[in-house]
Structure formats: structure tokens, C-alpha cells
Design an enzyme around this catalytic site. Structure first.
Site, mmCIF file in Angstrom:
data_model
loop_
_atom_site.group_PDB
_atom_site.id
_atom_site.type_symbol
_atom_site.label_atom_id
_atom_site.label_comp_id
_atom_site.label_asym_id
_atom_site.label_seq_id
_atom_site.Cartn_x
_atom_site.Cartn_y
_atom_site.Cartn_z
ATOM 1 N N TRP A 145 -10.039 -3.700 -5.619
ATOM 2 C CA TRP A 145 -10.298 -3.418 -4.302
ATOM 3 C C TRP A 145 -11.752 -3.166 -4.182
ATOM 4 C CZ3 TRP A 145 -8.029 0.942 -1.079
ATOM 5 C CH2 TRP A 145 -8.297 0.741 0.222
ATOM 6 N N ASP A 183 -0.494 -4.507 -3.648
ATOM 7 C CA ASP A 183 -1.389 -3.412 -3.973
ATOM 8 C C ASP A 183 -0.675 -2.146 -3.680
ATOM 9 O OD1 ASP A 183 -3.129 -5.603 -4.123
ATOM 10 O OD2 ASP A 183 -3.479 -5.450 -2.101
ATOM 11 N N ARG A 200 -5.819 -5.808 -9.265
ATOM 12 C CA ARG A 200 -6.889 -6.488 -8.810
ATOM 13 C C ARG A 200 -7.848 -5.636 -8.109
ATOM 14 N NH1 ARG A 200 -4.845 -10.172 -3.672
ATOM 15 N NH2 ARG A 200 -3.853 -8.217 -2.532
ATOM 16 N N ASP A 224 0.745 -1.261 0.042
ATOM 17 C CA ASP A 224 0.025 0.302 0.032
ATOM 18 C C ASP A 224 0.950 1.431 -0.007
ATOM 19 O OD1 ASP A 224 -2.253 -1.776 0.119
ATOM 20 O OD2 ASP A 224 -2.239 -1.535 2.177
#
Length: 321
Positions: free
Chosen positions: A220, A162, A218, A141
Site C-alpha cells: 500500500w 488486503d 502487497r 480491509d
């Protein structure tokens, strides 16, 4: 979403108030946060905080009531803002922007927490924010691109899981995206939650590299939207390209597109069927700054500077260090 107290059109974009930050004591302040705190609330003038080279160990917040601030180093390689914090995505950030009309230039922003969990380097939760020539570094993140319209130009963004995430409408132009994933990490986790939202990430003329393997993104959010256009993709990118986060229902709602990308990772012959190879007409809307309304709010670097932050304020700050 943070709003500014004055319409952008009423601001003098050619002149800015200059505040210097220098750890040696030769500037108005030794700490970046102190310089930010010196800007008046609800200001209607441009402020330019010039950070001299050094490593600044600070956890920084630009509050919502202080719009129109620029924070600039000279080179990202020698102007480093660093902290180590992890666990909670919205609280762990080294650098948090809550104020509209923010500009960051030539800074390294890093979270050194490592691979043990969520650790945000930069959180942008405000409208109309732009970053030029910055290095944004963490592991999971890294960039919480939370909400608002944002522009990233010639930035280097590094992480593993991510590491570009959130629900902003953002254009990444000529950026270098580097994955540290050694398995099947995801570069993006975009969080668009409905078809009515005009949010999503666009990577235009970027470069994708890495040390292992990863997917481009992907979902969220159930309507996640990410587009890569005219972008170099190294062999880092897994053949399938995208991951559904174990939710087949999202196949019909996500918008994952690629347009004229190149390099060994750009081969679409084994891409998941629910990703898109965009036509010229379909890609057109993503190929300009209009995708973030940028023509209306992106501002040039100022050409005239006025002195700010008096020596008296600086002395008072030093006493509190």
C-alpha cells in the site's frame, strides 16, 4: 496518534474499576458504547468493561480522551459485536479505537457488509493497543491497523482482500490468519511510506490458512514492511508469495521477509526475487516484543477490581434505550 493524559508509569496497574455490560439488565449498562461513555475524559485509572455473553449490534468508538480501557468478554465465541457498513475505510469500522493504552479481550468483532466493497471490522488508530483471543471478521480491509504500536495475541483474523492493512507497527503472535480469497487476494497491505518509519507487520508463530489462493502481501505504501517468522503456511499461499501492486519501482524499497516458515505454502523456490529469506541475525529484531516496544507498555490482566457505574446511571441509560 492519540496520547494518554497520564504517563503509563503513574498508573496503578494492579487495580481496575469494573463496569459490567449485560443485555439482561443485570449490569451497569446494556450497551457497550454507554459503558465507554461513562468513563471520565482524560482518566488516569484503569477501567475494565466486562461484557457478558450476547450479540451486541453496535457501532463502537473508544474516543482519544479515554485511555486505559479494557473491554473483555468471557469467550470470543459468545461475545459478539456486529455491524454492517461499507464504502469508506475510515468510517465503516464496527469498532474504532482512538484511545491509547487500550486492551481488547475475548471478543468477536465483525462487519457483515460482505464482499461488495471496503468494510472494516476493527480500526486501531491509537498507540499502545493490545488484543487477546479476539476474532476479527470481514471481507475487504477487515483490520485497519492504522497507526501506533500494537500487539495481537492468539487472535483469529479473517478476510479476502488486503484484510490486514495500515501503517502501524504491529506484532501478531500465535494468530490464525484465514483468507476467504478464491482468486489472488492479498493478506496484507502495509502502508509504510519512508525508510525512516519504524512501522510494519510481524507475524510470529502464526498459522495461515484459506479457501483459495492468496499472496502474503502487497505494498500500500512504497516502503511497505511485512515479516513472517516461524509461521505455518498452507497451500493457500501462491508460489510467488508477494505482489507489487503493478508498481515495479517498489521492488527496491519494500521489505518483505520470511524466516523459518513451514508448510506447503512456505516453499520459497518460486518466490519473487525482491522478497527476502532472512538469516538468523536479520530475523532477530522481529522475534521479540521489542519490535513494538512492548516490554514498556504491555500490561498484565488486573488482579484487583473496584466497582464502577452506579445503578442510578444504569437506570438512566435504560430509559434512553
Amino acid at each position: 496518534m492519540a496520547t494518554s493524559s497520564a504517563a503509563t508509569s503513574s498508573i496503578d496497574m494492579s487495580t481496575t474499576i469494573l463496569i459490567r455490560v449485560d443485555q439482561s439488565g443485570r449490569g451497569g449498562f446494556k450497551k457497550i458504547q454507554d459503558a465507554i461513555d461513562s468513563v471520565p475524559s482524560n482518566n488516569s485509572k484503569l477501567y475494565f468493561i466486562w461484557v457478558k455473553p450476547g450479540t451486541y449490534r453496535e457501532k463502537i468508538v473508544v474516543p482519544a480522551d479515554k485511555p486505559f480501557i479494557t473491554i473483555s468478554g468471557t469467550k470470543a465465541s459468545n461475545t459478539i459485536i456486529t455491524w454492517s457498513d461499507g464504502g469508506e475505510i475510515f468510517q465503516s469500522a464496527t469498532f474504532t479505537v482512538m484511545a491509547s493504552d487500550f486492551v481488547g479481550r475475548f471478543l468477536t468483532i465483525e462487519n457483515t457488509y460482505g464482499s461488495a466493497g471496503k468494510a472494516v471490522a476493527l480500526r486501531v488508530s491509537a498507540n499502545r493497543a493490545a488484543f487477546y483471543g479476539c476474532r476479527i471478521l470481514s471481507y475487504q480491509d477487515t483490520l485497519l491497523d492504522d497507526t501506533g504500536n500494537h500487539y495481537y495475541s492468539s487472535c483469529y483474523i479473517e478476510g479476502a482482500t488486503d484484510f490486514i492493512c495500515g501503517n502501524a507497527a504491529s506484532l501478531f503472535e500465535r494468530c490464525h490468519i484465514h483468507s476467504l480469497s478464491t482468486g489472488n487476494g492479498a493478506i496484507t497491505a502495509q502502508k509504510r511510506v519512508s525508510s525512516e518509519e519504524n512501522t510494519g507487520f510481524t507475524f510470529l508463530g502464526c498459522k495461515i490458512t484459506g479457501v483459495g489462493k492468496a499472496v502474503l502481501g502487497r505494498p500500500w505504501g512504497p516502503y511497505s514492511r511485512v515479516v513472517y517468522a516461524l509461521t505455518y503456511m498452507s497451500g493457500l499461499v501462491l508460489p510467488q508469495g508477494w505482489n507489487d501492486w503493478h508498481d515495479y519501482a517498489k521492488h527496491t524499497n519494500v521489505y518483505y521477509g520470511e524466516y523459518k516458515c513451514y508448510g506447503p505454502g512456505a516453499d520459497r523456490s518460486n518466490r519473487v526475487a525482491w522478497s527476502l529469506s532472512l538469516s538468523e541475525n536479520e530475523a532477530a529484531t522481529f522475534l521479540t516484543k521489542d519490535t513494538i516496544g512492548g516490554r514498556a507498555w504491555l500490561r498484565p490482566a488486573p488482579s484487583n477490581f473496584k466497582r464502577g457505574a452506579s445503578a442510578t446511571i444504569a437506570a438512566r441509560t435504560d430509559e434512553n434505550n
